[in-house]
Scaffold this active site. Structure first.
Site, PDB file in Angstrom:
ATOM      1  NE  ARG A   1      -4.261  -1.880   1.978  1.00 27.49           N
ATOM      2  CZ  ARG A   1      -3.969  -3.111   2.630  1.00 27.49           C
ATOM      3  NH1 ARG A   1      -3.001  -3.329   3.546  1.00 27.49           N
ATOM      4  NH2 ARG A   1      -4.674  -4.031   2.517  1.00 27.49           N
TER       5      ARG A   1
ATOM      6  CD  GLU B   1       5.329  17.053 -22.970  1.00 28.55           C
ATOM      7  OE1 GLU B   1       4.567  17.810 -22.734  1.00 28.55           O
ATOM      8  OE2 GLU B   1       4.884  16.014 -23.919  1.00 28.55           O
TER       9      GLU B   1
ATOM     10  CG  HIS C   1      -0.498  16.298 -24.780  1.00 27.48           C
ATOM     11  ND1 HIS C   1       0.388  17.556 -24.755  1.00 27.48           N
ATOM     12  CD2 HIS C   1       0.603  15.503 -24.355  1.00 27.48           C
ATOM     13  CE1 HIS C   1       1.450  17.360 -24.413  1.00 27.48           C
ATOM     14  NE2 HIS C   1       1.825  16.149 -24.000  1.00 27.48           N
TER      15      HIS C   1
ATOM     16  CD  GLU D   1      -5.127  15.702 -16.056  1.00 31.60           C
ATOM     17  OE1 GLU D   1      -4.224  15.695 -16.094  1.00 31.60           O
ATOM     18  OE2 GLU D   1      -5.910  15.079 -16.609  1.00 31.60           O
TER      19      GLU D   1
ATOM     20  CE  LYS E   1      -1.962  13.371 -14.937  1.00 26.94           C
ATOM     21  NZ  LYS E   1      -2.306  13.596 -16.203  1.00 26.94           N
TER      22      LYS E   1
ATOM     23  NE  ARG F   1      -1.104  17.014 -13.257  1.00 24.77           N
ATOM     24  CZ  ARG F   1      -0.404  15.974 -12.459  1.00 24.77           C
ATOM     25  NH1 ARG F   1      -0.745  16.063 -11.059  1.00 24.77           N
ATOM     26  NH2 ARG F   1       0.549  15.266 -12.956  1.00 24.77           N
TER      27      ARG F   1
ATOM     28  CE  LYS G   1       3.321  17.507 -14.737  1.00 22.64           C
ATOM     29  NZ  LYS G   1       3.866  16.267 -15.616  1.00 22.64           N
TER      30      LYS G   1
ATOM     31  CG  HIS H   1      -2.119  11.608 -26.704  1.00 18.96           C
ATOM     32  ND1 HIS H   1      -3.054  12.083 -25.506  1.00 18.96           N
ATOM     33  CD2 HIS H   1      -0.877  11.558 -26.119  1.00 18.96           C
ATOM     34  CE1 HIS H   1      -2.068  12.182 -24.688  1.00 18.96           C
ATOM     35  NE2 HIS H   1      -1.009  11.796 -25.087  1.00 18.96           N
TER      36      HIS H   1
ATOM     37  CG  ASN I   1      -4.008  17.067 -20.824  1.00 18.63           C
ATOM     38  OD1 ASN I   1      -2.982  16.320 -20.397  1.00 18.63           O
ATOM     39  ND2 ASN I   1      -5.026  17.116 -19.721  1.00 18.63           N
TER      40      ASN I   1
ATOM     41  CG  HIS J   1       4.885  11.783 -26.530  1.00 18.54           C
ATOM     42  ND1 HIS J   1       3.626  11.753 -26.397  1.00 18.54           N
ATOM     43  CD2 HIS J   1       5.096  12.924 -25.715  1.00 18.54           C
ATOM     44  CE1 HIS J   1       2.989  12.579 -25.733  1.00 18.54           C
ATOM     45  NE2 HIS J   1       3.944  13.074 -25.396  1.00 18.54           N
TER      46      HIS J   1
HETATM   47  N1  LIG Z   1       3.855  10.544 -15.333  1.00 22.93           N
HETATM   48  C1  LIG Z   1       3.678  11.438 -16.123  1.00 22.93           C
HETATM   49  O1  LIG Z   1       3.256  12.730 -15.839  1.00 22.93           O
HETATM   50  C2  LIG Z   1       4.106  11.407 -17.721  1.00 22.93           C
HETATM   51  C3  LIG Z   1       4.124  12.667 -18.412  1.00 22.93           C
HETATM   52  C4  LIG Z   1       4.667  12.273 -19.502  1.00 22.93           C
HETATM   53  C5  LIG Z   1       5.013  11.114 -20.200  1.00 22.93           C
HETATM   54  N2  LIG Z   1       4.998  10.102 -19.279  1.00 22.93           N
HETATM   55  C6  LIG Z   1       5.266   8.783 -20.115  1.00 22.93           C
HETATM   56  O2  LIG Z   1       6.590   8.937 -20.246  1.00 22.93           O
HETATM   57  C7  LIG Z   1       7.165   8.002 -21.083  1.00 22.93           C
HETATM   58  C8  LIG Z   1       7.970   8.413 -22.184  1.00 22.93           C
HETATM   59  O3  LIG Z   1       9.124   8.688 -21.443  1.00 22.93           O
HETATM   60  P1  LIG Z   1      10.545   9.163 -22.132  1.00 22.93           P
HETATM   61  O4  LIG Z   1      10.441   9.950 -23.296  1.00 22.93           O
HETATM   62  O5  LIG Z   1      11.435   9.373 -21.073  1.00 22.93           O
HETATM   63  O6  LIG Z   1      10.894   7.659 -22.670  1.00 22.93           O
HETATM   64  P2  LIG Z   1      11.799   6.309 -22.118  1.00 22.93           P
HETATM   65  O7  LIG Z   1      11.599   6.101 -20.851  1.00 22.93           O
HETATM   66  O8  LIG Z   1      11.167   5.252 -23.149  1.00 22.93           O
HETATM   67  O9  LIG Z   1      13.189   6.661 -22.566  1.00 22.93           O
HETATM   68  C9  LIG Z   1      13.538   6.906 -24.050  1.00 22.93           C
HETATM   69  C10 LIG Z   1      14.762   6.085 -24.527  1.00 22.93           C
HETATM   70  O10 LIG Z   1      15.988   6.829 -24.114  1.00 22.93           O
HETATM   71  C11 LIG Z   1      16.789   5.732 -23.314  1.00 22.93           C
HETATM   72  N3  LIG Z   1      17.581   6.645 -22.501  1.00 22.93           N
HETATM   73  C12 LIG Z   1      17.067   7.186 -21.136  1.00 22.93           C
HETATM   74  N4  LIG Z   1      17.876   7.849 -20.558  1.00 22.93           N
HETATM   75  C13 LIG Z   1      18.773   8.041 -21.450  1.00 22.93           C
HETATM   76  C14 LIG Z   1      20.333   8.753 -21.267  1.00 22.93           C
HETATM   77  N5  LIG Z   1      20.439   9.508 -20.497  1.00 22.93           N
HETATM   78  N6  LIG Z   1      21.148   8.359 -22.459  1.00 22.93           N
HETATM   79  C15 LIG Z   1      20.876   7.591 -23.566  1.00 22.93           C
HETATM   80  N7  LIG Z   1      19.475   6.890 -23.522  1.00 22.93           N
HETATM   81  C16 LIG Z   1      18.761   7.036 -22.509  1.00 22.93           C
HETATM   82  C17 LIG Z   1      15.776   4.679 -22.895  1.00 22.93           C
HETATM   83  O11 LIG Z   1      16.473   3.723 -22.585  1.00 22.93           O
HETATM   84  C18 LIG Z   1      14.869   4.646 -23.725  1.00 22.93           C
HETATM   85  O12 LIG Z   1      15.338   3.949 -24.765  1.00 22.93           O
HETATM   86  C19 LIG Z   1       5.891   7.301 -21.845  1.00 22.93           C
HETATM   87  O13 LIG Z   1       5.406   5.913 -21.130  1.00 22.93           O
HETATM   88  C20 LIG Z   1       4.664   8.412 -21.013  1.00 22.93           C
HETATM   89  O14 LIG Z   1       3.608   7.881 -20.958  1.00 22.93           O
HETATM   90  C21 LIG Z   1       4.510  10.125 -18.001  1.00 22.93           C
END
Ligand SMILES: NC(=O)c1ccc[n+]([C@@H]2O[C@H](COP(=O)([O-])OP(=O)(O)OC[C@H]3O[C@@H](n4cnc5c(N)ncnc54)[C@H](O)[C@@H]3O)[C@@H](O)[C@H]2O)c1
Length: 362
Positions: A120, A184, A247, A236, A142, A240, A226, A251, A244, A263
């Site tokens: 939990r 972003e 987006h 949200e 999130k 918040r 943010k 999306h 979006n 993305h």
């Molecule tokens: N929680 C939230 O508020 C929120 C907001 C936006 C996006 N997201 C989520 O985030 C995810 C996307 O995140 P992302 O864009 O970071 O993608 P990711 O985590 O897939 O990373 C992208 C790629 O970069 C590589 N990588 C990471 N750090 C590195 C570094 N320092 N050097 C070289 N390679 C590196 C990873 O191995 C991966 O192949 C999605 O799943 C999305 O839904 C969440």
């Protein structure tokens, strides 16, 4: 080094941002109360920086465990959650343990969900390593995983105990991942103030070549925006939703192109389309539209976005979890720094924007 306090009533926490700060900051943030630590990472990040993190954490003299998932969206799954929960159980992790999410948004979302559901809730912290994770996913609490092709459909709001954005990790990030974060950042520049928009515009070349000082400043300003929004609306319920911006179109573009577009590129395209739609509904003046599109149109899209199927896009936008009662809800731009959330738009105008996408998405 810069520090931002995310001022949430129940659980405020600090975010540290800077280059070469992690070896100093991290051991100080690990409370004495933790009995053991689990690092959750992906194989890329673990290969690049896992040793460095392990060496720093060893200074705390606590047992440190690691578990790595494959890099990529598929790791945000029940399968991985179960695997990590079983690992925690087998190794007697309890509420005195700390989980460290070390990687991009995929790892952060997964680690946060694992931490929020094991016993939990156990403490977790984020060490984001992508630009997107630093400016967006590590801020705001999130967490989530995907199910049956629906992104982030299972999740929780669960805040970390601290976040460290060590910008030196960004040097190894692939170019298209950089653009993901940039999408972003451009969004924040429209959300915030004209002053910040102009700062981003003036420094766009330096952002693209990853100038250390500008990157630190941009991460700081983005997190500040943010954090301020999340402080006012953690779950949200209203404000918040401005995050979006772009987006809803973005999306749908990702989905219609079977996720072959990154993305960030889809978000930039989405921002251009929403600026166009905001102008069509009579909300955004031509001069503001031109300012926004001049900044955004500098980015070329590697995919043909000129002929987006109008019906396909409309259906996808209706399915978006932010749409309600069979109505697509948009965040529209009134001016830089002034947005309108939950806007209903006459379908004819949405169709016009989609049919003219080729003129905007050059
Ligand atoms: N929680 C939230 O508020 C929120 C907001 C936006 C996006 N997201 C989520 O985030 C995810 C996307 O995140 P992302 O864009 O970071 O993608 P990711 O985590 O897939 O990373 C992208 C790629 O970069 C590589 N990588 C990471 N750090 C590195 C570094 N320092 N050097 C070289 N390679 C590196 C990873 O191995 C991966 O192949 C999605 O799943 C999305 O839904 C969440």
């Amino acid at each position: 080094m810069k520090k931002i306090e995310v001022e949430l009533k129940e659980k405020p926490y600090p975010i540290f941002i800077g280059k070469n700060i992690i070896s100093q900051i991290l051991p100080k943030q690990i409370s004495q109360k933790y009995s053991k630590i689990l690092i959750i990472s992906d194989k890329n990040v673990a290969g690049l920086y896992g040793n460095e993190l392990n060496i720093i954490l060893k200074k705390t003299r606590k047992p440190v465990y690691s578990i790595n998932v494959a890099s990529g969206e598929n790791s945000k799954s029940y399968l991985q959650v179960e695997r990590i929960h079983k690992f925690l159980l087998k190794n007697n992790f309890n509420r005195d343990s700390l989980i460290v999410g070390f990687g991009g948004g995929v790892v952060g979302d997964l680690a946060g969900f694992v931490a929020s559901t094991y016993m939990r809730g156990v403490d977790f912290c984020q060490i984001p390593t992508t630009l997107l994770a630093m400016v967006d996913s590590s801020v705001g609490g999130k967490t989530g995983i995907n199910l049956s092709g629906s992104k982030n459909i299972i999740g929780s709001f669960y805040q970390p105990v601290f976040v460290i954005a060590e910008t030196s990790f960004l040097k190894t990030l692939e170019e298209d991942e950089w653009i993901c974060g940039l999408g972003e950042i451009l969004k924040y520049s429209i959300i915030a103030t004209t002053g910040y928009f102009n700062f981003v515009k003036r420094n766009i070349k330096k952002i693209l070549v990853r100038d250390d000082k500008i990157v630190e400043r941009i991460v700081f300003e983005s997190v500040k925006i943010k954090a301020a929004v999340v402080k006012l609306d953690e779950k949200e319920a209203g404000l918040r939703k401005i995050l979006n911006l772009g987006h809803t179109f973005g999306h749908a573009i990702e989905s219609i192109l079977n996720y072959k577009i990154k993305h960030g590129a889809a978000v930039i395209a989405g921002l251009l389309l929403i600026a166009d739609l905001s102008k069509r509904v009579g909300m955004l003046q031509e001069k503001d539209f031109v300012q926004i599109s001049n900044l955004l149109q500098g980015f070329t899209f590697n995919h043909s976005l000129k002929k987006l199927s109008t019906d396909g896009m409309l259906n996808l936008m209706l399915k978006d979890k932010k749409s309600r009662n069979d109505k697509i809800k948009f965040v529209l731009i009134k001016k830089i720094g002034y947005l309108v959330i939950d806007a209903d738009v006459n379908e004819i105008l949405i169709i016009e924007t989609l049919q003219n996408a080729g003129d905007i998405l050059k």
